[in-house]
Design a protein around this motif. Structure first.
Motif, mmCIF file in Angstrom:
data_model
loop_
_atom_site.group_PDB
_atom_site.id
_atom_site.type_symbol
_atom_site.label_atom_id
_atom_site.label_comp_id
_atom_site.label_asym_id
_atom_site.label_seq_id
_atom_site.Cartn_x
_atom_site.Cartn_y
_atom_site.Cartn_z
ATOM 1 N N ASP A 152 0.820 -1.207 0.000
ATOM 2 C CA ASP A 152 0.000 0.000 0.000
ATOM 3 C C ASP A 152 0.858 1.263 0.000
ATOM 4 O O ASP A 152 0.502 2.278 0.615
ATOM 5 N N LEU A 153 2.016 1.194 -0.685
ATOM 6 C CA LEU A 153 2.892 2.366 -0.789
ATOM 7 C C LEU A 153 2.418 3.216 -1.963
ATOM 8 O O LEU A 153 2.479 2.778 -3.116
ATOM 9 N N ALA A 154 1.966 4.426 -1.676
ATOM 10 C CA ALA A 154 1.422 5.299 -2.712
ATOM 11 C C ALA A 154 1.989 6.697 -2.546
ATOM 12 O O ALA A 154 1.489 7.491 -1.733
ATOM 13 N N PRO A 155 3.057 7.058 -3.264
ATOM 14 C CA PRO A 155 3.626 8.401 -3.159
ATOM 15 C C PRO A 155 2.581 9.461 -3.489
ATOM 16 O O PRO A 155 1.774 9.276 -4.413
ATOM 17 N N PRO A 156 2.561 10.576 -2.741
ATOM 18 C CA PRO A 156 1.564 11.624 -2.983
ATOM 19 C C PRO A 156 1.773 12.375 -4.293
ATOM 20 O O PRO A 156 0.850 13.021 -4.788
ATOM 21 N N VAL A 157 2.977 12.315 -4.841
ATOM 22 C CA VAL A 157 3.270 12.950 -6.131
ATOM 23 C C VAL A 157 3.950 11.918 -7.021
ATOM 24 O O VAL A 157 4.560 10.973 -6.521
ATOM 25 N N PRO A 158 3.872 12.069 -8.349
ATOM 26 C CA PRO A 158 4.512 11.102 -9.239
ATOM 27 C C PRO A 158 6.015 11.005 -8.977
ATOM 28 O O PRO A 158 6.684 12.008 -8.692
ATOM 29 N N ALA A 159 6.536 9.797 -9.058
ATOM 30 C CA ALA A 159 7.962 9.581 -8.830
ATOM 31 C C ALA A 159 8.782 10.172 -9.969
ATOM 32 O O ALA A 159 8.362 10.146 -11.131
#
Length: 262
Positions: free
Chosen positions: A207-214
């Motif tokens: 459930d790792l979901a960066p708040p901004v695109p990598a």
């Protein structure tokens, strides 16, 4: 006909150029630099340029490769400098070597990627990486022109680690500036496993979901060395062949010169 192999980059805003955009820019650079290109036959001749495994649009790269065919012999380093001057900053020609071996594309069997995850702590990234590596398979989906395709993103990954950005060794940055750097080594398989597929896998298993695109950058690509687990320079065999040929030519010239041992 001489063949030259080039390494080039996609940096900064130029990472958003498509492969077709780069092709147009490179062909303009060939004309500006007055490179004696060989052309294909037929009703619409085009310069003989072979591109190998271009990075997806939106990703940066320090290791893209192509090969050009010339009708006249040119010094590779001089040619590199002329082409580099003729391209916009960000599309930089960083290396050139005369092709003395075959199968450049066959030597591009793996890539090293850097993924910068803003807003993600190293601790969370490390836990997600551990969960990803512990899984036997990690199924992800990708939309293609033929519909949604499901495939395993785990088997192609040979290395995945998480670390703090350089300059923050103590990890004492404020929470709102959390950032994790992932280093990914992935084999070139079919279907291709891309960095965004690995990110989808991290989301699926942890459930790792960066708040901004990598921010994704290819650092290297080449032949994967099974013993060391490293990705080797694909132009090295050509450099070695050029050096060997020069050594042989020098020895022959010395032996046949007046007073030589021949």
């Amino acid at each position: 006909m001489q063949r030259i192999r080039l390494r080039y980059t996609k940096r900064g805003r130029l990472r958003f150029t498509s492969h077709r955009d780069f092709q147009r820019a490179f062909e303009r650079a060939l004309r500006r630099a007055e490179v004696p290109m060989a052309y294909s036959a037929g009703f619409t001749p085009h310069p003989k340029v072979s591109y190998a495994n271009a990075a997806p649009t939106g990703t940066g790269s320090e290791a893209e490769y192509l090969e050009i065919a010339l009708t006249e012999t040119r010094d590779p380093e001089t040619l590199r400098a002329l082409l580099d001057e003729s391209l916009p900053a960000g599309l930089d020609i960083t290396d050139a070597v005369e092709a003395r071996t075959s199968g450049l594309a066959d030597r591009l069997t793996a890539s090293v990627w850097e993924l910068r995850l803003e807003g993600v702590t190293v601790e969370d990234a490390t836990k997600a990486v551990e969960a990803f590596l512990a899984a036997e398979t990690v199924e992800v989906q990708r939309k293609t022109k033929n519909g949604v395709r499901t495939f395993d993103a785990r088997s192609a990954v040979t290395e995945l680690t998480a670390a703090r950005p350089q300059g923050d060794p103590q990890g004492d940055a404020p929470l709102d500036s959390a950032c994790a750097i992932l280093r990914l080594v992935v084999r070139h398989v079919t279907p291709a496993v891309r960095p965004d597929d690995v990110l989808s896998g991290l989301r699926a298993v942890a459930d790792l979901a960066p708040p901004v695109p990598a921010a994704v950058t290819r650092l290297a690509q080449g032949l994967f060395d099974e013993e060391s687990g490293t990705v080797t320079d694909p132009l090295a065999p050509d450099r070695e062949a050029v050096t060997a040929a020069s050594t042989t030519a020098a020895a022959t010239a010395s032996a046949t010169a007046p007073g030589g041992t021949a």
